[in-house]
Write a protein that holds these residues in place. Structure first.
Motif, PDB file in Angstrom:
ATOM      1  N   ARG A 140     -11.235  -0.902  20.577  1.00  0.00           N
ATOM      2  CA  ARG A 140     -10.413  -2.000  21.105  1.00  0.00           C
ATOM      3  C   ARG A 140      -8.927  -1.708  20.902  1.00  0.00           C
ATOM      4  O   ARG A 140      -8.111  -1.887  21.812  1.00  0.00           O
ATOM      5  CB  ARG A 140     -10.750  -3.317  20.395  1.00  0.00           C
ATOM      6  CG  ARG A 140     -12.077  -3.898  20.816  1.00  0.00           C
ATOM      7  CD  ARG A 140     -12.408  -5.183  20.054  1.00  0.00           C
ATOM      8  NE  ARG A 140     -13.773  -5.551  20.367  1.00  0.00           N
ATOM      9  CZ  ARG A 140     -14.140  -6.677  20.989  1.00  0.00           C
ATOM     10  NH1 ARG A 140     -13.241  -7.573  21.304  1.00  0.00           N
ATOM     11  NH2 ARG A 140     -15.392  -6.914  21.273  1.00  0.00           N
ATOM     12  N   TYR A 141      -8.567  -1.288  19.711  1.00  0.00           N
ATOM     13  CA  TYR A 141      -7.154  -1.022  19.434  1.00  0.00           C
ATOM     14  C   TYR A 141      -6.646   0.168  20.242  1.00  0.00           C
ATOM     15  O   TYR A 141      -5.505   0.194  20.672  1.00  0.00           O
ATOM     16  CB  TYR A 141      -6.921  -0.824  17.924  1.00  0.00           C
ATOM     17  CG  TYR A 141      -6.665  -2.134  17.214  1.00  0.00           C
ATOM     18  CD1 TYR A 141      -7.724  -2.961  16.825  1.00  0.00           C
ATOM     19  CD2 TYR A 141      -5.374  -2.584  16.965  1.00  0.00           C
ATOM     20  CE1 TYR A 141      -7.494  -4.183  16.203  1.00  0.00           C
ATOM     21  CE2 TYR A 141      -5.134  -3.803  16.346  1.00  0.00           C
ATOM     22  CZ  TYR A 141      -6.193  -4.595  15.963  1.00  0.00           C
ATOM     23  OH  TYR A 141      -5.947  -5.805  15.360  1.00  0.00           O
ATOM     24  N   ARG A 142      -7.504   1.173  20.448  1.00  0.00           N
ATOM     25  CA  ARG A 142      -7.088   2.338  21.220  1.00  0.00           C
ATOM     26  C   ARG A 142      -6.730   1.920  22.645  1.00  0.00           C
ATOM     27  O   ARG A 142      -5.680   2.303  23.176  1.00  0.00           O
ATOM     28  CB  ARG A 142      -8.218   3.381  21.232  1.00  0.00           C
ATOM     29  CG  ARG A 142      -7.792   4.806  21.538  1.00  0.00           C
ATOM     30  CD  ARG A 142      -8.994   5.689  21.820  1.00  0.00           C
ATOM     31  NE  ARG A 142      -9.890   5.108  22.820  1.00  0.00           N
ATOM     32  CZ  ARG A 142      -9.617   4.981  24.118  1.00  0.00           C
ATOM     33  NH1 ARG A 142      -8.464   5.411  24.591  1.00  0.00           N
ATOM     34  NH2 ARG A 142     -10.488   4.421  24.940  1.00  0.00           N
ATOM     35  N   ARG A 143      -7.587   1.096  23.246  1.00  0.00           N
ATOM     36  CA  ARG A 143      -7.291   0.584  24.601  1.00  0.00           C
ATOM     37  C   ARG A 143      -5.973  -0.170  24.617  1.00  0.00           C
ATOM     38  O   ARG A 143      -5.148  -0.010  25.522  1.00  0.00           O
ATOM     39  CB  ARG A 143      -8.369  -0.411  25.048  1.00  0.00           C
ATOM     40  CG  ARG A 143      -9.708   0.173  25.344  1.00  0.00           C
ATOM     41  CD  ARG A 143     -10.715  -0.954  25.581  1.00  0.00           C
ATOM     42  NE  ARG A 143     -10.705  -1.413  26.974  1.00  0.00           N
ATOM     43  CZ  ARG A 143     -11.688  -1.189  27.839  1.00  0.00           C
ATOM     44  NH1 ARG A 143     -12.741  -0.489  27.454  1.00  0.00           N
ATOM     45  NH2 ARG A 143     -11.617  -1.642  29.078  1.00  0.00           N
ATOM     46  N   ALA A 144      -5.786  -1.057  23.625  1.00  0.00           N
ATOM     47  CA  ALA A 144      -4.588  -1.911  23.606  1.00  0.00           C
ATOM     48  C   ALA A 144      -3.336  -1.092  23.298  1.00  0.00           C
ATOM     49  O   ALA A 144      -2.264  -1.351  23.861  1.00  0.00           O
ATOM     50  CB  ALA A 144      -4.771  -3.023  22.590  1.00  0.00           C
ATOM     51  N   LEU A 145      -3.445  -0.109  22.427  1.00  0.00           N
ATOM     52  CA  LEU A 145      -2.283   0.734  22.100  1.00  0.00           C
ATOM     53  C   LEU A 145      -1.805   1.484  23.331  1.00  0.00           C
ATOM     54  O   LEU A 145      -0.595   1.619  23.566  1.00  0.00           O
ATOM     55  CB  LEU A 145      -2.640   1.724  20.977  1.00  0.00           C
ATOM     56  CG  LEU A 145      -2.682   1.127  19.566  1.00  0.00           C
ATOM     57  CD1 LEU A 145      -3.492   2.019  18.626  1.00  0.00           C
ATOM     58  CD2 LEU A 145      -1.271   0.929  19.011  1.00  0.00           C
ATOM     59  N   GLN A 146      -2.749   1.975  24.121  1.00  0.00           N
ATOM     60  CA  GLN A 146      -2.361   2.674  25.355  1.00  0.00           C
ATOM     61  C   GLN A 146      -1.618   1.741  26.297  1.00  0.00           C
ATOM     62  O   GLN A 146      -0.588   2.104  26.859  1.00  0.00           O
ATOM     63  CB  GLN A 146      -3.600   3.256  26.043  1.00  0.00           C
ATOM     64  CG  GLN A 146      -4.081   4.530  25.358  1.00  0.00           C
ATOM     65  CD  GLN A 146      -5.240   5.192  26.075  1.00  0.00           C
ATOM     66  OE1 GLN A 146      -5.974   4.546  26.801  1.00  0.00           O
ATOM     67  NE2 GLN A 146      -5.405   6.496  25.843  1.00  0.00           N
ATOM     68  N   ALA A 147      -2.118   0.505  26.411  1.00  0.00           N
ATOM     69  CA  ALA A 147      -1.451  -0.465  27.284  1.00  0.00           C
ATOM     70  C   ALA A 147      -0.044  -0.776  26.784  1.00  0.00           C
ATOM     71  O   ALA A 147       0.830  -1.166  27.560  1.00  0.00           O
ATOM     72  CB  ALA A 147      -2.283  -1.747  27.362  1.00  0.00           C
TER      73      ALA A 147
END
Lengths: 326, 326
Positions: free
Chosen positions: A291-298
């Motif tokens: 979840r954090y990986r997706r959000a960090l990319q965004a």
């Protein structure tokens, strides 16, 4: 293979025990639900006498048999076991803290079976709003040990998502500064104890579209008003037929994580006086890190890695540094 | 004096009943805990037949005797009684909404004793993140009615603090736009269901110094990181001996309200393209309005007034407009 060290990761809600071999490799491991806030209570005999101390009981269940087989094994522990509510209080070391040196500040407690438990101290940052961590310092050290030697001294931002997410700025093996976000605990409290939980339909698979929508809402102009207000959209989008109940929990999760990372990015840019955000390495459970990986990319954080086995490695390094093992 | 109208303020957790006289003055009033989420359950006879509908039972307790004494009295109600979980669904009217016109959109429900209850609709704002209110629209109208006639058409920001605070922009008697903050419900959930509650010592008098400290923290550079992070300071200031348990709840209250008003101010300035914030009138219970009044001053909102009897006045005005009374 002969064991060299027993390493305990002893937090608020769980206790993980590792038996480590001569290079720190994991020979055996156990996960118990005996965190310091949910210790076992029924008294039973330990070393020939009836024990009723919950820490003794949990410790014996976690590694009593390992110690009876190899009574001279050293034992090290990190986490909330060293807090004021723990077995023994291991005072916080102030930042900047060289994580490899924390072994020198360990506090000992002797169990009734005669074993000495070495407890790693936490870290305090005495800023205007103070910050504390316990357990994460050991994971950061373990992460550094796992990096190639030539990159170990480069500045790094370590993210440790969880009930209380920590974002740790590490420079040359030293914890310089860190921030805490109560995102995980807040998500749980809001979902279970506010109106937003009433329409959440749980139990389905992870809804990445809803999660990403939450993240993007937090990052958008609508997100300018902050999480205290945007939270309500999980309800109003439902009321107006734009967000089904099955999508509301993941939307809320994305919304809160999005606000966390948006604020983090803004504060880091201001502190570092640079528009470029630092490289991030995550430590934590796979699903939450994803979840954090997706959000960090965004959020335009570059180069997101996820580190494995950070706790075991950190405990092994601290035991080596303290001369508990070789 | 002869009554002219029965007016009900029927929310999620409470039911207030007013008997109003020929100029809308309150002749008698009652407060019951029968909000729509906690209706009475034991069946009992109403108008000669056994009733088991919680709405019927609550309605009869609130004003059954008034109606038996004066069976032709008209009855009006606002609040969550008109929601999907209420007695009858009164669909939302979209913004911009002329509050005095809401009387034309009332929905009727006939009770088993033959009384017609007129239910005021809520308001929906169909923005990218939608917003809804139910009950507050009636309070806003009541506030407008209470203003001197020559100021009634001036632009106004109405604040309705509560579980879900509403901030309503009113221009010439019309609700143009509004925002919701879940501050009150979040404060309750965080205090009761996260680690922050464990060290709160409750029961003392209001600690204004702790409250103001929370507000100023939210407005300071330390507050830039947002409430998901600053929340944790209620714990760490305690851990480091800088905030006693008896001060933690009011500090947390000030912190959350401070973040709400900081965000609100920033968003309003951006929307209005002006650095001057609008005059505010508050509607709500005295203690909560006093907290918001202190915090609004710290945030440079000018001219904060507190309005009284807004609900009764609003219901009276709507009944007049709908021809229910004269």
């Amino acid at each position: 293979m002969q064991a060299q060290l027993i390493a305990l990761d002893w937090g608020t809600t769980s206790l993980r025990a590792y038996m480590l071999g001569s290079h720190g490799q994991v020979l055996e491991q156990r996960a118990l639900s005996y965190g310091i806030m949910q210790l076992p209570t029924p008294p039973r005999p330990i070393s020939g006498a009836l024990a009723d101390n919950g820490f003794e009981l949990a410790f014996d269940e976690a590694c009593g048999d390992w110690l009876r087989a190899q009574p001279t094994l050293p034992v090290i522990a990190c986490g909330m076991v060293g807090s004021a509510q723990g077995w023994v209080q291991a005072p916080y070391c102030p930042t900047p803290a060289r994580v490899a040196d924390l072994g020198a500040a360990m506090v000992r407690v002797r169990t009734r079976s005669g074993v000495t438990l070495h407890v790693v101290p936490g870290i305090v940052q005495n800023s205007a709003l103070p910050n504390v961590m316990r357990g994460e310092e050991t994971q950061v050290l373990g992460l550094l040990q796992g990096l190639p030697a030539d990159t170990r001294n480069e500045p790094l931002l370590v993210g440790l998502p969880g009930s209380h997410s920590k974002w740790v700025r590490v420079v040359e093996g030293c914890i310089q500064q860190f921030d805490t976000f109560m995102t995980g605990e807040l998500f749980a409290a809001v979902s279970a104890h506010t109106i937003l939980g009433r329409t959440q339909e749980l139990g389905g698979p992870f809804d990445g579209v809803a999660f990403d929508r939450g993240v993007h809402t937090a990052l958008s102009t609508e997100g300018d008003i902050g999480p205290l207000s945007t939270l309500f959209s999980a309800r109003t989008l439902g009321l107006t037929g734009q967000l089904p109940g099955s999508a509301q929990a993941d939307y809320l999760s994305g919304l809160l994580i999005g606000h966390e990372l948006r604020s983090l990015g803004e504060v880091l840019r201001a502190r570092m006086k640079s528009s470029r955000l630092p490289d991030v390495v995550l430590i934590g459970n796979d699903q939450l890190c994803e979840r954090y990986r997706r959000a960090l990319q965004a959020c335009d954080f570059p180069c997101v890695d996820v580190a494995a086995q950070a706790t075991e490695r950190g405990l092994w390094s601290l035991a080596l540094a303290a001369g508990l093992t070789q």
